[in-house]
Design an enzyme around this catalytic site. Structure first.
Site, PDB file in Angstrom:
ATOM      1  N   ASN A 351      75.745  20.054  14.834  1.00  7.35           N
ATOM      2  CA  ASN A 351      76.401  19.648  16.077  1.00  7.35           C
ATOM      3  C   ASN A 351      76.321  18.129  16.263  1.00  7.35           C
ATOM      4  O   ASN A 351      75.553  17.621  17.067  1.00  7.35           O
ATOM      5  CB  ASN A 351      75.759  20.378  17.260  1.00  7.35           C
ATOM      6  CG  ASN A 351      76.544  20.189  18.550  1.00  7.35           C
ATOM      7  OD1 ASN A 351      76.203  19.358  19.382  1.00  7.35           O
ATOM      8  ND2 ASN A 351      77.608  20.943  18.709  1.00  7.35           N
ATOM      9  N   GLY A 394      73.426  20.318  20.792  1.00  6.09           N
ATOM     10  CA  GLY A 394      73.172  19.001  20.219  1.00  6.09           C
ATOM     11  C   GLY A 394      74.010  17.908  20.858  1.00  6.09           C
ATOM     12  O   GLY A 394      74.580  18.091  21.942  1.00  6.09           O
ATOM     13  N   ARG A 396      77.004  16.677  20.361  1.00  6.49           N
ATOM     14  CA  ARG A 396      78.390  16.982  20.763  1.00  6.49           C
ATOM     15  C   ARG A 396      78.390  17.851  22.019  1.00  6.49           C
ATOM     16  O   ARG A 396      79.179  17.623  22.934  1.00  6.49           O
ATOM     17  CB  ARG A 396      79.166  17.671  19.640  1.00  6.49           C
ATOM     18  CG  ARG A 396      80.659  17.813  19.988  1.00  6.49           C
ATOM     19  CD  ARG A 396      81.481  18.499  18.899  1.00  6.49           C
ATOM     20  NE  ARG A 396      82.911  18.389  19.173  1.00  6.49           N
ATOM     21  CZ  ARG A 396      83.615  19.232  19.932  1.00  6.49           C
ATOM     22  NH1 ARG A 396      83.019  20.252  20.528  1.00  6.49           N
ATOM     23  NH2 ARG A 396      84.910  19.043  20.117  1.00  6.49           N
ATOM     24  N   CYS A 397      77.499  18.843  22.062  1.00  7.40           N
ATOM     25  CA  CYS A 397      77.429  19.724  23.237  1.00  7.40           C
ATOM     26  C   CYS A 397      77.141  18.942  24.515  1.00  7.40           C
ATOM     27  O   CYS A 397      77.590  19.321  25.597  1.00  7.40           O
ATOM     28  CB  CYS A 397      76.322  20.760  23.060  1.00  7.40           C
ATOM     29  SG  CYS A 397      76.598  21.968  21.755  1.00  7.40           S
ATOM     30  N   MET A 398      76.365  17.868  24.393  1.00  9.81           N
ATOM     31  CA  MET A 398      75.903  17.132  25.581  1.00  9.81           C
ATOM     32  C   MET A 398      76.863  16.038  26.024  1.00  9.81           C
ATOM     33  O   MET A 398      76.521  15.248  26.912  1.00  9.81           O
ATOM     34  CB  MET A 398      74.532  16.501  25.300  1.00  9.81           C
ATOM     35  CG  MET A 398      73.426  17.502  25.079  1.00  9.81           C
ATOM     36  SD  MET A 398      71.791  16.729  25.025  1.00  9.81           S
ATOM     37  CE  MET A 398      71.926  15.686  23.567  1.00  9.81           C
TER      38      MET A 398
END
Length: 407
Positions: A351, A394, A396-398
């Protein structure tokens, strides 16, 4: 007048991004209710904030403008009437049992005059020991007594990627998979409708939170100005992809193809971006466990009608064809070590957040995957993730890009 949203790739130089600094919602996680709130463990808030601040500082050091969800949501409530409207919607979706409780909870929130404090409290939820509801309880109020919250916290909010997605100059305002996360999209609804930066530059919605089928931003990847990839996953329905594709083809004319990746419905492969991200023009991270069984469908609209084709080819060949590349490199999470691959994928080794072609942000803990990325010539910016990773997400998710340079 320019566009407030401009995202035509995964890798164009990042100029403006939305984050959410973890708040007291994490301190309202309890072991008995972790599954309900989609967590496996309870992060230590002070350390999670330090790690998140290191992430934000890394982005700022690259001249990226960092915005915060909580600030924009507070700034969007530009009048008392709008604030009351938000509160009514928030309470309607908070699943409060009992009319007496509802009235007292509404009074509690109405008394918070500072908009930012008000937003923070709505995100944190409301514990029963924070508010003493009067004795005139009805049966609903009494039966609910065992549960410690009047309103559940929203601990997943620091994963700003999921409640909506930016695609071209448009926004996919998502219907989330789990009831506990559906309220998260209310903040985005008010930001895009009422925040001054979007009043001047209205945003087109290509999906809406009122839709009846689920989709989440971790499954939506902008591979190029012509190609969108969407995961068929635990969190995203097939029918949602067709609805999204119809809207994209109609209102974002540069997009010609939507690739639907069927990654299965396991929690460990929650979203497409937990097993596959783009790090350069021709380089991608991938979790080896999905490679063999991965089925990809292409959606296009050549003559005004949606055409769907199952792509019977290797992933490399599919990507080469749709991205018009002579070759691509798949960088395997954990290398060829299946144990390392499983461990590092669980800790979001796949990620990555691209901040420019060939330059990404990664958690420092995924040493084998990070070495593979460096061997492939990718520049890495390391951030700590011991506490943040407990939410299973990770870099990208955040992060939710608002503006990327076109490439």
């Amino acid at each position: 007048m320019g566009n407030a949203i401009n995202v035509f790739s995964e890798i164009g130089p990042l100029k403006q991004v939305l984050l959410h600094r973890p708040g007291k919602e994490l301190e309202n996680l309890m072991p008995d209710y972790l599954e309900r709130l989609l967590f496996d463990d309870i992060p230590f808030l002070d350390q999670a904030r330090k790690e998140h601040d290191a992430f934000a500082d890394t982005l700022r050091s690259k001249a990226i403008d960092v915005l915060y969800l909580e600030d924009l949501a507070a700034e969007a409530l530009t009048s008392d009437g709008l604030k009351q409207q938000f509160l009514t919607e928030y309470l309607n979706e908070a699943n409060i049992k009992g009319s007496d409780a509802r009235k007292e909870i509404e009074s509690y929130f109405s008394a918070i005059k500072d908009n930012r404090e008000f937003i923070d409290q709505t995100m944190a939820g409301l514990r029963k020991n924070q508010l003493s509801v009067g004795v005139n309880k009805n049966l609903s109020d009494m039966v609910q007594d065992e549960y410690p919250f009047y309103i559940d916290p929203m601990p997943n909010l620091y994963f700003t990627r999921d409640p909506f997605a930016t695609i071209g100059n448009s926004v996919s305002l998502n219907k989330m998979y789990a009831e506990t996360r559906r309220r998260e999209t209310l903040y985005a609804k008010y930001i895009f409708k009422y925040h001054p930066m979007f009043i001047e530059n209205p945003v087109n919605l290509v999906y809406n939170r009122e839709n009846d089928t689920r989709i989440e931003g971790g499954d939506e990847l902008v591979l190029s100005k012509n190609v969108l990839a969407v995961g068929i996953s635990q969190r995203t329905d097939v029918s949602s992809i067709e609805k999204l594709a119809l809207q994209i083809f109609e209102s974002e004319p540069s997009f010609e193809h939507v690739l639907a990746f069927n990654i299965g419905e396991e929690r460990k492969f929650m979203h497409l971006d937990t097993v596959f991200t783009m790090v350069d023009y021709d380089k991608f991270t991938i979790h080896p466990e999905i490679e063999g069984d991965l089925v990809v469908y292409s959606l296009s609209k050549p003559n005004g009608q949606i055409k769907i084709v199952e792509e019977k080819d290797t992933l490399e060949n599919i990507l080469c064809r749709y991205l018009e590349l002579p070759a691509v490199e798949l960088i395997r999470c954990g290398g060829n070590d299946i144990t390392a691959a499983a461990r590092e994928q669980w800790n979001d080794g796949s990620n990555t957040l691209a901040i420019a072609p060939g330059e990404v942000v990664v958690y420092d803990r995924n040493t084998i995957t990070n070495n593979k990325l460096e061997e492939a010539g990718v520049k890495l910016n390391y951030i700590p993730g011991s506490e943040l990773v407990r939410g299973r997400g990770g870099p990208r998710c955040m992060s939710m890009p608002f503006v990327r340079e076109n490439i």
